[in-house]
Motif scaffolding. Structure first.
Motif, PDB file in Angstrom:
ATOM      1  N   ILE A  48     -21.182  20.211  -2.101  1.00 11.15           N
ATOM      2  CA  ILE A  48     -22.064  20.286  -3.269  1.00 11.15           C
ATOM      3  C   ILE A  48     -21.776  21.583  -3.998  1.00 11.15           C
ATOM      4  N   MET A  49     -21.405  21.465  -5.263  1.00 12.10           N
ATOM      5  CA  MET A  49     -20.984  22.620  -6.042  1.00 12.10           C
ATOM      6  C   MET A  49     -21.699  22.628  -7.390  1.00 12.10           C
ATOM      7  N   GLY A  50     -21.560  23.726  -8.093  1.00 14.02           N
ATOM      8  CA  GLY A  50     -22.199  23.856  -9.391  1.00 14.02           C
ATOM      9  C   GLY A  50     -22.448  25.312  -9.706  1.00 14.02           C
ATOM     10  N   ALA A  51     -22.904  25.571 -10.908  1.00 11.56           N
ATOM     11  CA  ALA A  51     -23.181  26.948 -11.329  1.00 11.56           C
ATOM     12  C   ALA A  51     -24.423  27.482 -10.626  1.00 11.56           C
ATOM     13  N   THR A  52     -24.578  28.785 -10.647  1.00 10.64           N
ATOM     14  CA  THR A  52     -25.755  29.402 -10.073  1.00 10.64           C
ATOM     15  C   THR A  52     -27.019  28.851 -10.728  1.00 10.64           C
ATOM     16  N   GLY A  53     -28.005  28.529  -9.925  1.00  8.02           N
ATOM     17  CA  GLY A  53     -29.278  28.055 -10.448  1.00  8.02           C
ATOM     18  C   GLY A  53     -29.313  26.605 -10.871  1.00  8.02           C
ATOM     19  N   ALA A  54     -28.263  25.823 -10.555  1.00  6.39           N
ATOM     20  CA  ALA A  54     -28.206  24.434 -11.024  1.00  6.39           C
ATOM     21  C   ALA A  54     -28.943  23.453 -10.123  1.00  6.39           C
ATOM     22  N   GLY A  55     -29.259  23.860  -8.894  1.00  2.16           N
ATOM     23  CA  GLY A  55     -29.974  22.955  -7.995  1.00  2.16           C
ATOM     24  C   GLY A  55     -29.174  22.507  -6.791  1.00  2.16           C
ATOM     25  N   LYS A  56     -28.111  23.246  -6.455  1.00  2.30           N
ATOM     26  CA  LYS A  56     -27.251  22.865  -5.319  1.00  2.30           C
ATOM     27  C   LYS A  56     -28.012  22.862  -3.999  1.00  2.30           C
ATOM     28  N   THR A  57     -28.821  23.901  -3.774  1.00  2.00           N
ATOM     29  CA  THR A  57     -29.544  24.019  -2.506  1.00  2.00           C
ATOM     30  C   THR A  57     -30.530  22.870  -2.331  1.00  2.00           C
TER      31      THR A  57
END
Length: 342
Positions: A48-57
Motif C-alpha cells: 500500500i503506497m501513496g503520498a503522506t497523509g493520503a490514508g495508507k495506514t
C-alpha cells in the motif's frame, strides 16, 4: 545495528504486545489462502503506497482486519525510528486495532537506516508472517524503500509476488488536508515532542530521525528558547515561521512522493491499482467505504484467490456485500488514466 526486536521478525505490536490474530465475529476464515501461489510459485504480498497523509495506514489496517491473519510491515523511513511519535505521525495503539506491526519505532534514532537495511529486515518480517500463514501488508510512503525491495532485492523478488494499491488524492485537496494535519499535530503536542529531543550542541540534521520533517524546522525557535534572551513576541514569530515551513515541506514531500509513484508505475503498472480517495477528504460520509475499501477488497480477492467472481462471504463490520458488488461494477469500467492525478 540496534533493532529492538529479535531480528525485527517479531511484531512490534503498537507499543505493547498484542495478539497476532484477533478474529471478528462473522469474519472470513482464510485457512491456508495466503500460501496459494501463482504459476511462478511465489507467495503473495500486498503493498500500500501513496503520498503522506493520503490514508495508507487506515487502508492497511482495514485490509488486515478483513484478510485475517495479517500483519503490517511499515515502510516509512522515519517511522522505523524510536521516538518522536507525534512528529513522525506514527499509528497509535488504538488505531492499530490489534493488528501487529513490524519495523515501527524499533530502530535507534541516531543511526541511518538505509534502503538495504530495510530490505533485509523487511524480508525477515515478511518471511515470519508467511511462516504463520499470514498475509504480509507493506504500507508506508518511502518509495525508495519499496523500489529497493521490489525491484532490486533478489531475496524478495525471487519469492514474492506483489499487488500494489496506490491511495491517491487530488493534490489541491491533499495540500489543504496536510496543512490542517500540521495544525492538529501542533495541538497534540508536536513542539514538546521535538523540544524533548532537541540538543543545542547538535546542528547536523542529516542523520537518523533528525531528517524527519518537523525536526529541523523548529531549530531556530528552540535555539532562541534555549538562549533565553529573546522576548516572547520574537519567539512566537519564530514558532509561526517554523509551522509555516512545516506545512510547505509536507506539501513538497507529497509532490515528490507522487512523482516517484508515477515513475514506479512503469515497472509495476500491470499490478498497480489506483484508488481515488479525494472524496473522502472532501467530507463525503460513505466515500471511504464506496470509493476505496470496497474496490480494494475486490482487487485483493482476485489477487489472493485468482478468481474474478466476488466473494460470497463478507466480514461483518467492514463492508457490506452490496458494497462489494458495487465495487465489482467499478472495476469493470475503463481504468482511470495515471495522468488523472492533479
Amino acid at each position: 545495528m540496534n533493532i529492538s526486536t529479535s531480528a525485527c521478525a517479531c511484531a512490534c505490536a503498537c507499543k505493547q504486545e498484542l495478539p497476532l490474530v484477533s478474529f471478528q465475529k462473522g469474519s472470513l476464515m482464510m485457512e491456508s489462502l495466503f500460501h496459494h501461489r501463482n504459476n511462478s510459485n511465489k507467495d503473495k504480498v500486498v503493498v500500500i503506497m501513496g503520498a503522506t497523509g493520503a490514508g495508507k495506514t487506515k487502508l492497511a489496517i482495514d485490509v488486515a482486519k478483513h484478510f485475517q491473519p495479517a500483519e503490517i510491515v511499515n515502510s516509512d523511513k522515519m517511522q522505523v525510528y524510536k521516538g518522536l511519535d507525534i512528529t513522525t505521525n506514527k499509528v497509535t495503539e488504538e488505531e492499530c486495532g490489534g493488528v501487529p506491526h513490524h519495523l515501527l519505532g524499533t530502530v535507534d534514532p541516531y543511526i541511518n537506516f538505509s534502503a538495504n537495511d530495510f530490505c533485509r529486515y523487511a524480508t525477515l518480517a515478511i518471511d515470519s508472517i508467511v511462516e504463520k500463514n499470514g498475509l504480509p501488508i507493506i504500507a508506508g510512503g518511502s518509495n525508495s524503500y519499496l523500489d529497493a525491495l521490489v525491484n532490486h532485492y533478489p531475496e524478495f523478488r525471487l519469492r514474492y509476488q506483489c499487488c500494489f494499491l496506490w491511495v491517491d488524492v487530488a493534490l489541491p485537496v491533499l495540500h489543504s488536508s496536510l496543512q490542517a494535519r500540521v495544525d492538529r499535530m501542533i495541538e497534540a503536542g508536536q513542539v514538546n515532542d521535538v523540544r524533548d529531543f532537541f540538543d543545542p550542541s547538535v546542528t547536523d540534521y542529516t542523520k537518523g530521525i533528525r531528517r524527519a520533517i518537523g525536526v529541523p524546522e523548529f531549530d531556530d525557535f528552540l535555539r532562541a528558547e534555549a538562549n533565553g534572551r529573546l522576548d516572547e513576541r520574537t519567539k512566537q514569530r519564530l514558532l509561526q515561521a517554523a509551522i509555516a515551513r512545516l506545512k510547505i515541506n509536507n506539501c513538497t514531500l507529497a509532490n515528490r512522493q507522487i512523482q516517484k509513484i508515477h515513475r514506479l508505475h512503469a515497472f509495476w503498472k500491470r499490478n498497480m491499482h489506483r484508488l481515488d480517495a479525494t472524496e473522502v477528504f472532501r467530507g463525503s460520509r460513505d466515500a471511504w467505504r464506496d470509493h476505496v475499501l470496497a474496490k480494494t477488497l475486490i482487487i485483493l480477492h482476485k489477487f489472493l484467490y485468482g478468481e474474478k467472481k466476488t466473494p460470497h462471504v463478507v466480514p461483518a463490520g467492514i463492508v457490506s456485500a452490496k458494497d462489494v458488488i458495487a465495487a465489482a461494477a467499478v472495476l469493470s469500467s475503463p481504468p482511470v488514466a495515471m495522468a488523472a492525478t492533479r
